[in-house]
Design a protein around this motif. Sequence first.
Motif, PDB file in Angstrom:
ATOM      1  N   PRO A 401     -66.359 -10.414  30.483  1.00  0.00           N
ATOM      2  CA  PRO A 401     -66.987  -9.253  29.842  1.00  0.00           C
ATOM      3  C   PRO A 401     -68.506  -9.349  29.808  1.00  0.00           C
ATOM      4  CG  PRO A 401     -66.088 -10.733  28.186  1.00  0.00           C
ATOM      5  CD  PRO A 401     -65.667 -11.281  29.518  1.00  0.00           C
ATOM      6  N   VAL A 402     -69.149  -8.255  30.198  1.00  0.00           N
ATOM      7  CA  VAL A 402     -70.602  -8.143  30.144  1.00  0.00           C
ATOM      8  C   VAL A 402     -70.925  -6.899  29.322  1.00  0.00           C
ATOM      9  CG1 VAL A 402     -72.726  -7.863  31.472  1.00  0.00           C
ATOM     10  CG2 VAL A 402     -70.843  -9.239  32.410  1.00  0.00           C
ATOM     11  N   TYR A 403     -71.400  -7.089  28.120  1.00  0.00           N
ATOM     12  CA  TYR A 403     -71.789  -5.937  27.301  1.00  0.00           C
ATOM     13  C   TYR A 403     -73.010  -5.274  27.931  1.00  0.00           C
ATOM     14  CZ  TYR A 403     -68.581  -6.926  23.434  1.00  0.00           C
ATOM     15  OH  TYR A 403     -67.454  -7.095  22.653  1.00  0.00           O
ATOM     16  N   THR A 404     -73.035  -3.945  27.924  1.00  0.00           N
ATOM     17  CA  THR A 404     -74.076  -3.236  28.663  1.00  0.00           C
ATOM     18  C   THR A 404     -75.398  -3.138  27.908  1.00  0.00           C
ATOM     19  OG1 THR A 404     -73.174  -1.121  27.874  1.00  0.00           O
ATOM     20  CG2 THR A 404     -72.437  -1.912  30.020  1.00  0.00           C
ATOM     21  N   SER A 405     -75.474  -3.731  26.726  1.00  0.00           N
ATOM     22  CA  SER A 405     -76.738  -3.760  25.984  1.00  0.00           C
ATOM     23  C   SER A 405     -77.438  -5.107  26.098  1.00  0.00           C
ATOM     24  CB  SER A 405     -76.478  -3.453  24.506  1.00  0.00           C
ATOM     25  OG  SER A 405     -75.601  -4.427  23.944  1.00  0.00           O
ATOM     26  N   ILE A 406     -76.964  -5.984  26.977  1.00  0.00           N
ATOM     27  CA  ILE A 406     -77.508  -7.340  27.072  1.00  0.00           C
ATOM     28  C   ILE A 406     -79.000  -7.341  27.408  1.00  0.00           C
ATOM     29  CG2 ILE A 406     -75.335  -8.482  27.626  1.00  0.00           C
ATOM     30  CD1 ILE A 406     -76.156  -8.329  30.596  1.00  0.00           C
ATOM     31  N   LEU A 407     -79.652  -8.423  27.002  1.00  0.00           N
ATOM     32  CA  LEU A 407     -81.076  -8.604  27.260  1.00  0.00           C
ATOM     33  C   LEU A 407     -81.336  -9.495  28.470  1.00  0.00           C
ATOM     34  CD1 LEU A 407     -82.083  -9.199  23.544  1.00  0.00           C
ATOM     35  CD2 LEU A 407     -82.552  -7.137  24.876  1.00  0.00           C
ATOM     36  N   ARG A 503     -78.069  -6.845  20.103  1.00  0.00           N
ATOM     37  CA  ARG A 503     -78.177  -7.124  21.535  1.00  0.00           C
ATOM     38  C   ARG A 503     -78.293  -8.619  21.806  1.00  0.00           C
ATOM     39  NH1 ARG A 503     -82.621  -3.806  24.312  1.00  0.00           N
ATOM     40  NH2 ARG A 503     -81.363  -4.286  26.146  1.00  0.00           N
ATOM     41  N   LYS A 504     -79.027  -9.333  20.955  1.00  0.00           N
ATOM     42  CA  LYS A 504     -79.132 -10.781  21.133  1.00  0.00           C
ATOM     43  C   LYS A 504     -77.767 -11.446  20.979  1.00  0.00           C
ATOM     44  CE  LYS A 504     -83.949 -11.363  19.634  1.00  0.00           C
ATOM     45  NZ  LYS A 504     -84.832 -11.925  18.569  1.00  0.00           N
ATOM     46  N   TYR A 505     -77.018 -11.005  19.983  1.00  0.00           N
ATOM     47  CA  TYR A 505     -75.694 -11.578  19.749  1.00  0.00           C
ATOM     48  C   TYR A 505     -74.764 -11.321  20.937  1.00  0.00           C
ATOM     49  CZ  TYR A 505     -70.972 -11.963  17.847  1.00  0.00           C
ATOM     50  OH  TYR A 505     -69.646 -12.276  17.658  1.00  0.00           O
ATOM     51  N   LEU A 506     -74.757 -10.091  21.438  1.00  0.00           N
ATOM     52  CA  LEU A 506     -73.880  -9.751  22.557  1.00  0.00           C
ATOM     53  C   LEU A 506     -74.356 -10.402  23.856  1.00  0.00           C
ATOM     54  CD1 LEU A 506     -73.162  -5.997  21.738  1.00  0.00           C
ATOM     55  CD2 LEU A 506     -71.679  -7.981  21.342  1.00  0.00           C
ATOM     56  N   THR A 507     -75.655 -10.601  23.981  1.00  0.00           N
ATOM     57  CA  THR A 507     -76.176 -11.317  25.151  1.00  0.00           C
ATOM     58  C   THR A 507     -75.705 -12.762  25.143  1.00  0.00           C
ATOM     59  OG1 THR A 507     -78.150  -9.909  25.223  1.00  0.00           O
ATOM     60  CG2 THR A 507     -78.266 -12.021  26.376  1.00  0.00           C
ATOM     61  N   GLU A 508     -75.809 -13.402  23.990  1.00  0.00           N
ATOM     62  CA  GLU A 508     -75.375 -14.795  23.887  1.00  0.00           C
ATOM     63  C   GLU A 508     -73.885 -14.923  24.202  1.00  0.00           C
ATOM     64  OE1 GLU A 508     -75.241 -18.511  20.675  1.00  0.00           O
ATOM     65  OE2 GLU A 508     -75.958 -16.534  20.049  1.00  0.00           O
ATOM     66  N   THR A 510     -72.021 -12.839  26.020  1.00  0.00           N
ATOM     67  CA  THR A 510     -71.817 -12.530  27.439  1.00  0.00           C
ATOM     68  C   THR A 510     -72.159 -13.726  28.317  1.00  0.00           C
ATOM     69  OG1 THR A 510     -72.192 -10.145  27.177  1.00  0.00           O
ATOM     70  CG2 THR A 510     -72.639 -11.089  29.344  1.00  0.00           C
ATOM     71  N   ILE A 511     -73.326 -14.302  28.089  1.00  0.00           N
ATOM     72  CA  ILE A 511     -73.781 -15.410  28.936  1.00  0.00           C
ATOM     73  C   ILE A 511     -72.920 -16.649  28.734  1.00  0.00           C
ATOM     74  CG2 ILE A 511     -75.681 -17.029  29.309  1.00  0.00           C
ATOM     75  CD1 ILE A 511     -77.615 -14.716  28.892  1.00  0.00           C
ATOM     76  N   THR A 512     -72.611 -16.973  27.490  1.00  0.00           N
ATOM     77  CA  THR A 512     -71.796 -18.160  27.219  1.00  0.00           C
ATOM     78  C   THR A 512     -70.419 -18.035  27.855  1.00  0.00           C
ATOM     79  OG1 THR A 512     -72.949 -18.577  25.129  1.00  0.00           O
ATOM     80  CG2 THR A 512     -70.776 -19.581  25.403  1.00  0.00           C
ATOM     81  N   THR A 513     -69.799 -16.873  27.705  1.00  0.00           N
ATOM     82  CA  THR A 513     -68.462 -16.673  28.267  1.00  0.00           C
ATOM     83  C   THR A 513     -68.486 -16.757  29.788  1.00  0.00           C
ATOM     84  OG1 THR A 513     -67.915 -15.235  26.392  1.00  0.00           O
ATOM     85  CG2 THR A 513     -66.473 -15.120  28.312  1.00  0.00           C
ATOM     86  N   ALA A 514     -69.464 -16.102  30.405  1.00  0.00           N
ATOM     87  CA  ALA A 514     -69.552 -16.100  31.867  1.00  0.00           C
ATOM     88  C   ALA A 514     -69.824 -17.494  32.415  1.00  0.00           C
ATOM     89  CB  ALA A 514     -70.637 -15.131  32.325  1.00  0.00           C
ATOM     90  N   GLN A 515     -70.704 -18.219  31.761  1.00  0.00           N
ATOM     91  CA  GLN A 515     -71.046 -19.551  32.265  1.00  0.00           C
ATOM     92  C   GLN A 515     -69.928 -20.558  32.008  1.00  0.00           C
ATOM     93  OE1 GLN A 515     -73.603 -18.183  34.280  1.00  0.00           O
ATOM     94  NE2 GLN A 515     -73.949 -20.387  34.240  1.00  0.00           N
ATOM     95  N   ASP A 516     -69.200 -20.384  30.915  1.00  0.00           N
ATOM     96  CA  ASP A 516     -68.073 -21.283  30.644  1.00  0.00           C
ATOM     97  C   ASP A 516     -66.969 -21.110  31.685  1.00  0.00           C
ATOM     98  OD1 ASP A 516     -69.323 -22.388  28.480  1.00  0.00           O
ATOM     99  OD2 ASP A 516     -68.130 -21.337  26.958  1.00  0.00           O
ATOM    100  N   ILE A 517     -66.636 -19.864  32.019  1.00  0.00           N
ATOM    101  CA  ILE A 517     -65.569 -19.666  33.007  1.00  0.00           C
ATOM    102  C   ILE A 517     -66.054 -20.062  34.400  1.00  0.00           C
ATOM    103  CG2 ILE A 517     -66.097 -17.211  33.367  1.00  0.00           C
ATOM    104  CD1 ILE A 517     -62.640 -18.966  33.536  1.00  0.00           C
TER     105      ILE A 517
END
Length: 587
Positions: A401-407, A503-508, A510-517
Motif C-alpha cells: 500500500p502506498v497512500y497518495t498523500s505521502i511526502l 502525511r508524515k505518519y502515512l509516509t512512514e 508506506t515506506i516501512t511496509t514497502a521496504q520490509d516486504i
Amino acid sequence: MRKFFLSAAIVAATALSAVETDACTNVLVTPGASADGSSLVSYAADSHALYGELYYRPAAVYPNGTMLDIYEWDTGKFLGSIPQVAVTYQTVGNMNEHQLIITETTYGGRPELSGANGIMDYGSLIYIALQRAKTAREAIDVIVELANTYGYCSSGESFSIADPNEVWIMELIGKGEGEKGIVWVARRVPDGYICAHANQARIDRFPLDDPENCIYSEDVISFAREKGFFKGEDSEFSFCRTYAPYNFSGLRGCEARVWSAFNILTGGKFVFEDGNGNLVEKDAYDYIDFAMGYNPDNQMPLFVKAEGVTVKNVADVMRDHFEGTPMDMTTDIGAGGNALPYRWRPMDFEYEGKTYVNERAIATQQTGFWLVGQSRGWLPDVIGGILWFGTDDAATSYLTPVYTSILDVPESFREGNGSILEYSPTSAFWMTNRVANACYKMYNIMAADVRSRIDEFENATLAEIPSIDEKAMELYEIYEKNGPKKYARNSDNKVSVPFEEVRKYLTEYTITTAQDIFSDWCELEVYLLLKYMDGNVKGQNPDGSWITNGHSDRIPGSITNPGYTEKWKQAVVEDHGDVLEVKEPLP
C-alpha cells in the motif's frame, strides 16, 4: 501500453500478428460492486522495455508564463511544450491527492487515424490530467482539451478514470494525418457493475441522450461518415466496430482477458442490461467462442454485475493465466516439463503453413509495474487514496500500500533507482524479476512457495489498514481543529500542504511496509536458490528449518527430484522413446 498490430494478409487469415509490442489489462469496479464501497481500478503496464518504478510529483504552484515540456511516455522523445497551469495536484503513480485514478490500455484501431498530429501522447494525457483534475468528469474534460488543443500523436486508447464516487471508461482515437484532435466517447460504469478492457476498444452502441452517464465528441459519428467508416443511422453507430473493427487478434489476444476477469469476479454468471434495458443472465461460457476469436458477432457486454469485490480479489485476477479454461497454458506441451503458464514472444508461430497462438493471459512476464488503485469516499482525501503498487509479473510479485498523500517514496520504488538497462540491488523491479525468473524453470513446484508468501503479506496488510486509517483520522481531527487549511507557496514553487502530521505518519507507514516486504523478497530469492537448486527439492521440518542428515547441520537429509509432468513424459516418449526406453539385455 501498445497493442500488437496485424498485417492485411494475417487479418484475412484471422491469425495473430508475428510482430507483438506491448499490451495492458484494466479491471474497473464501482463502489456498489466492491465489498467496502471503494472505487477500484487495476492496471498492468506491460512492456518489454518499461522499467517498474513509482512516479511521484508533489503538488506545486507556478508563475505565469511557465512552460511544461512534453516527453513521449513510451520512448522519452521530446514532443514540445505547453503552458503550465498555476497549481498542480500531487500525483503518486496513477493516482492523485484527490483519489482520482487514471489508467489505460492501447487498442490501436484504424492505422490511418494514427499519426504525429500534435504533441500529446497517451501517457502525457494521463499524468497531466492527474495533476490538473479532481474528479473523473474533470479528467475527461482535461484529456479532451489537451488532445484537441495541442494535437494527439498516439493511436487508439481506452482509459479507466475513477474517483471515490464514479468510474468511467473512455475511448478515443486521433483523426489521422493532417487533422488535429480526437473523436471519443466516455461511459459511466453503472454502480454495482464492473468493467474491463485489454487492448481492444469495447464501447459498442451508446446512448446519445444521457449526458449524466454517457458523453462524447460532437463529431464522433459524423467524422466516421466523412471517412467512409460508417453509413447507418446514428442509433446503430458502434464506436468499437467503427474505429477498431474486431479481428482474431482483438478477440483472442485481448477480449479473452476481459472474459476471464469477468468470469472470475462474477462466479461465471454474466448479469447485465441488454439494449432494451432488460436484465439478462448468461453463463460465461456462452461467450467462449467470442473470447477465443471464433465468433465476433457474439459480443460480450461492456458491463456486468458483481458484488463484494475486494482489493485482494482484483489483485488475484491480475495473476490469472486462464487456469481451468480452454486457454489454460499449463495443460499443453508448450508448458514444458513443469507446467509453465507463459509463452515467450512473439505472440504466434508458424508451422507447415499454418499460424498458431501463443496465448496472452492477464498475468505476463513483461510487466513493468502493476497496481490496484483504491478510492475511498468515506475518508478524507489525505487518507482515502491508496495505490496498491507492485513491479514485474503479477503472479510472482506483491502489492504494497502506498497512500497518495505521502511526502516521499520507498527507495525500492524510487525513480532512477536502476533502469531496464541498469541493475540495482535495491530496486523492487529487479528483485521481483529475480524471483519470477527463478520460478520459470520449475514453475509448478516453485511458484506455490512464492504465492503463499504473497497471500500472507497481502492479507495481513489489508487487515491492518483499518488501524492505520484510524490513527491517521485521529491526527486528521487534531489538525482539522488547529492546522492551516490552504496551500502556501514558497520560493521554490513548492507548496506546504495541510495535515502535515497525517502525511508524515502515512509516509512512514508506506515506506516501512514497502521496504520490509522488499527485504523479505531478497531473502525469498535466496531461499528459492537454496531449496530448488539444480532441479532438486530440499526437505524442511514443520518449523521451516532444513532437514539434515543427522550428523551435520551442513548436509541435507532429504533431497527429492520432482521430475516432469505426465504430459511432458508422454511427449518425450512419443518423440524419442525408442532411444530412451530402458531395455534389459537378453539373457
